[in-house]
Design a protein around this motif. Structure first.
Motif, PDB file in Angstrom:
ATOM      1  N   ARG A 193      48.294 -70.949  44.733  1.00  0.00           N
ATOM      2  CA  ARG A 193      47.236 -69.988  45.158  1.00  0.00           C
ATOM      3  C   ARG A 193      46.886 -70.700  46.248  1.00  0.00           C
ATOM      4  NH1 ARG A 193      45.933 -65.286  43.443  1.00  0.00           N
ATOM      5  NH2 ARG A 193      44.968 -64.320  45.043  1.00  0.00           N
ATOM      6  N   GLU A 194      46.450 -69.392  47.409  1.00  0.00           N
ATOM      7  CA  GLU A 194      45.282 -69.969  48.490  1.00  0.00           C
ATOM      8  C   GLU A 194      43.998 -70.397  47.821  1.00  0.00           C
ATOM      9  OE1 GLU A 194      43.619 -66.310  47.944  1.00  0.00           O
ATOM     10  OE2 GLU A 194      45.883 -67.334  47.957  1.00  0.00           O
ATOM     11  N   GLN A 195      43.072 -71.244  49.123  1.00  0.00           N
ATOM     12  CA  GLN A 195      41.936 -71.456  48.947  1.00  0.00           C
ATOM     13  C   GLN A 195      40.932 -71.525  47.994  1.00  0.00           C
ATOM     14  OE1 GLN A 195      40.989 -75.096  48.252  1.00  0.00           O
ATOM     15  NE2 GLN A 195      43.069 -76.304  48.925  1.00  0.00           N
ATOM     16  N   GLY A 196      40.495 -69.749  48.790  1.00  0.00           N
ATOM     17  CA  GLY A 196      39.628 -68.439  48.594  1.00  0.00           C
ATOM     18  C   GLY A 196      40.266 -68.195  47.382  1.00  0.00           C
ATOM     19  N   SER A 197      40.433 -67.939  46.617  1.00  0.00           N
ATOM     20  CA  SER A 197      41.665 -67.511  45.611  1.00  0.00           C
ATOM     21  C   SER A 197      40.310 -67.916  44.336  1.00  0.00           C
ATOM     22  CB  SER A 197      42.871 -67.333  45.085  1.00  0.00           C
ATOM     23  OG  SER A 197      43.415 -67.388  43.487  1.00  0.00           O
ATOM     24  N   GLY A 198      40.085 -67.312  43.906  1.00  0.00           N
ATOM     25  CA  GLY A 198      39.715 -67.197  42.850  1.00  0.00           C
ATOM     26  C   GLY A 198      40.473 -67.616  40.928  1.00  0.00           C
ATOM     27  N   THR A 199      41.194 -67.028  41.029  1.00  0.00           N
ATOM     28  CA  THR A 199      42.516 -68.145  40.245  1.00  0.00           C
ATOM     29  C   THR A 199      42.500 -69.442  40.670  1.00  0.00           C
ATOM     30  OG1 THR A 199      43.802 -66.092  40.448  1.00  0.00           O
ATOM     31  CG2 THR A 199      44.730 -67.149  39.166  1.00  0.00           C
ATOM     32  N   LYS A 200      43.055 -69.217  41.567  1.00  0.00           N
ATOM     33  CA  LYS A 200      43.308 -71.405  42.242  1.00  0.00           C
ATOM     34  C   LYS A 200      42.002 -71.959  41.807  1.00  0.00           C
ATOM     35  CE  LYS A 200      44.435 -74.045  45.341  1.00  0.00           C
ATOM     36  NZ  LYS A 200      43.532 -75.789  45.667  1.00  0.00           N
ATOM     37  N   LYS A 201      40.562 -71.438  41.948  1.00  0.00           N
ATOM     38  CA  LYS A 201      39.474 -72.001  41.754  1.00  0.00           C
ATOM     39  C   LYS A 201      39.191 -71.988  39.952  1.00  0.00           C
ATOM     40  CE  LYS A 201      36.463 -70.793  45.545  1.00  0.00           C
ATOM     41  NZ  LYS A 201      35.093 -69.366  45.896  1.00  0.00           N
ATOM     42  N   ALA A 202      39.582 -71.055  39.149  1.00  0.00           N
ATOM     43  CA  ALA A 202      40.173 -71.580  38.065  1.00  0.00           C
ATOM     44  C   ALA A 202      40.775 -72.228  36.905  1.00  0.00           C
ATOM     45  CB  ALA A 202      40.157 -69.982  37.207  1.00  0.00           C
ATOM     46  N   ALA A 203      42.142 -72.671  37.726  1.00  0.00           N
ATOM     47  CA  ALA A 203      43.072 -72.868  37.283  1.00  0.00           C
ATOM     48  C   ALA A 203      42.876 -74.861  37.603  1.00  0.00           C
ATOM     49  CB  ALA A 203      44.387 -72.807  38.281  1.00  0.00           C
ATOM     50  N   ASP A 204      42.504 -74.807  39.279  1.00  0.00           N
ATOM     51  CA  ASP A 204      41.877 -76.219  39.957  1.00  0.00           C
ATOM     52  C   ASP A 204      40.895 -76.973  38.607  1.00  0.00           C
ATOM     53  OD1 ASP A 204      43.189 -76.873  41.456  1.00  0.00           O
ATOM     54  OD2 ASP A 204      41.661 -75.398  43.130  1.00  0.00           O
ATOM     55  N   ARG A 205      39.900 -75.487  37.723  1.00  0.00           N
ATOM     56  CA  ARG A 205      39.170 -75.937  36.957  1.00  0.00           C
ATOM     57  C   ARG A 205      39.620 -76.556  35.436  1.00  0.00           C
ATOM     58  NH1 ARG A 205      35.592 -72.051  39.095  1.00  0.00           N
ATOM     59  NH2 ARG A 205      36.241 -70.928  37.087  1.00  0.00           N
TER      60      ARG A 205
END
Length: 296
Positions: A193-205
């Motif tokens: 997903r793109e940088q602003g996505s909450g899903t991407k932030k959770a996946a990155d963590r």
């Protein structure tokens, strides 16, 4: 100060172009320039810095834009209220997952209980919705990433689980029989997903917990449209970490293979609004209704 001046200023700020702002407002470019100039003269401040190659707001312009948007939103709400006697207007923003998979159910039930409610919905990723809350464009947002700002209240109302979804092609069906672990699955082509996505932030963590870095992944696409990612997966292009809410329909039809992953990747969705703003009774009731809806 006139509404048309504020409309011209907001249009230029949003579109980063005097000519596009003119087209958007159905006026000439010279009229847009005149409105901006008169507004700056009245305020005694330079709001827009214009060069041959770019347009950007000054610090004063960034500050004034927040108030200009609030004035225009208030004007729009007032006009709507006069033309829709008895209706209550709720200005709500929602990020991708809440917008597509949570909000429709909430609004359907809420509208049955409160038929006079009228909704004005704005969509964006979590970061965009947060910005709209802070600049006063919307009163309340449903987002997938809690805002770190002390200016906002963030109430958790719903829990989601992220899963790894793969195509249901022969290759992945054979791979499933091997009971692959997450490290093996992430060796496949990955769509993110793109940088602003909450899903991407959770996946990155989660990837950080696994000590897996972006450079180690075979990323074949990064895209901000969730539906496109789902179609890419079903077409066999690669795998992705997604919200379970978002792929429930495809999973039930057998179009995807879904691998639940550790509980650490569960995430919350939040109701967010400004602490300093007094919410109207209808929005307060909407918050209470939403909390009750997901609690039950």
């Amino acid at each position: 100060m006139e509404f048309r001046q504020l409309e011209a200023f907001a249009a230029v700020a949003d579109l980063k172009s005097f000519s596009k702002a003119a087209d958007h407002l159905f006026i000439s470019q010279s009229t847009v320039s005149s409105h901006i100039k008169n507004l700056e003269n009245e305020l005694g401040k330079k709001l827009i810095q214009r060069t041959t190659k770019s347009i950007h707001l000054t610090l004063e312009g960034q500050t004034f834009l927040q108030y200009a948007r609030r004035i225009l939103e208030t004007k729009a709400a007032a006009i709507h209220a006069l033309n829709n006697t008895g209706e209550t207007v709720l200005h709500i923003g929602a990020s991708t997952i809440p917008s597509g998979y949570l909000l429709p159910h909430i609004l359907n039930r809420f509208h049955k209980a409160y038929p006079s409610a009228y909704f004005r919905i704005q969509q964006g990723d979590s970061r965009e919705i947060e910005e709209k809350i802070l600049d006063g464009t919307i009163q309340l947002g449903l987002i997938g990433e809690a805002h770190p700002s002390s200016k906002c209240v963030s109430l958790p109302f719903c829990t989601d689980q992220l899963v790894l979804a793969t195509p249901a092609t022969d290759h992945y069906l054979k791979l499933k029989k091997q009971s692959p672990d997450i490290y093996r699955l992430l060796m496949e082509p990955v769509i993110i997903r793109e940088q602003g996505s909450g899903t991407k932030k959770a996946a990155d963590r989660y990837l950080d917990e696994l000590n897996i870095h972006r450079q180690q992944l075979n990323v074949v696409a990064q895209i901000n449209d969730l539906e496109s990612i789902k179609q890419m997966i079903t077409a066999g292009m690669g795998v992705s970490i997604l919200s379970r809410f978002s792929i429930a329909d495809l999973e039930s039809r057998g179009q995807l293979i879904v691998y639940p992953i550790e509980s650490a990747i569960k995430r919350q969705f939040y109701i967010s609004y400004m602490k300093s703003h007094s919410l109207p009774p209808a929005l307060q009731e909407f918050i209470a209704f939403t909390l009750r809806f997901y609690k039950s």
